[in-house]
Motif scaffolding. Sequence first.
Motif, mmCIF file in Angstrom:
data_model
loop_
_atom_site.group_PDB
_atom_site.id
_atom_site.type_symbol
_atom_site.label_atom_id
_atom_site.label_comp_id
_atom_site.label_asym_id
_atom_site.label_seq_id
_atom_site.Cartn_x
_atom_site.Cartn_y
_atom_site.Cartn_z
ATOM 1 N N ILE A 48 59.397 -5.468 13.953
ATOM 2 C CA ILE A 48 60.672 -5.575 13.226
ATOM 3 C C ILE A 48 60.569 -4.918 11.859
ATOM 4 C CG2 ILE A 48 62.226 -7.215 12.087
ATOM 5 C CD1 ILE A 48 61.790 -9.087 14.467
ATOM 6 N N TYR A 52 62.636 -1.580 12.336
ATOM 7 C CA TYR A 52 64.012 -1.872 11.915
ATOM 8 C C TYR A 52 64.167 -1.954 10.402
ATOM 9 C CZ TYR A 52 68.531 -4.130 11.421
ATOM 10 O OH TYR A 52 69.818 -4.404 11.056
ATOM 11 N N THR A 268 70.675 -6.110 6.257
ATOM 12 C CA THR A 268 71.506 -5.093 6.889
ATOM 13 C C THR A 268 72.821 -4.919 6.136
ATOM 14 O OG1 THR A 268 70.545 -5.628 9.050
ATOM 15 C CG2 THR A 268 72.614 -4.397 9.040
#
Length: 287
Positions: A48, A52, A268
Amino acid sequence: GFARFVVSFCAPIFVALTGLGVYLFSINHTVEETTSYLLKRGLLLIAIELVYLSPLYWGIVPQPTFWLQVIWCIGICMIALALLMRLPRPALITFGLIAVCLHNLLDPIRLTPDDALFPVWAILHQRDVIALPFGFVAKTTYPILPWLGVISLGFGIGNWFRPDVAPATRQRNLLLLGYGMIAAFIVLRLLNVYGDKPWYVVEGDPVRTIISFISMTKYPPSLLFLLPTLGGGALLLVLFERINASRLVAALAVFGGAPMFFYLLHLTVLRILYHSALATWGPNDGK
């Protein structure tokens, strides 16, 4: 400022609670099942961070950078705990205490990129930048050595939370631990000889003197950073257990039940807002 304080305060507690959570998991699972759990979760967290989270920052730094931050750190610590948990409890706690209390002795050791062990040392203790192939770099924001001690100590106190332990006994242990760590911080900070960079008195400016006194190093976390944060966390565990039926605890449990989701969501959203603002108004050039 308050948000920064909360983030700094929570990081050590979160890593310690990771170790505690693994211990509670191990109560009802075999060593092999716990090992599998740690390895899978640890590798997932690393993925992750690298696949990401790090790309979220690309475009705001001169070159693509893998930020080895808290999620990476917890992933590595979980993988290491798969081995460390096999130690006898006294040995595990001893390792944790050594890593937390003595790692600042290693601060004078500084390696340069031309040293063969530089990448390993940058990951373990020296916050630095590691050059990677194809123009990529990795920034070791969270050197893992002291955090290995924190997660080990969290696992080590796990037996205080066994179902057969009376709440009063657990709370007494946590109160002694919490107040003891805060007292140790005050004594060591007043002595001003070990555990972090020295503080200083600013003549005629008591506010700056206080700020100097309470300013500690988080990357990597110094002994004097970990003592009050983990000590405060122990006291909060007692508080939350005593007010377990309150609406506050119920509300916090919503976030505590899915911490990874909320962590990824807020980062995000922040990056989308940042890049949207950058595309709309351009850089502010420090103005």
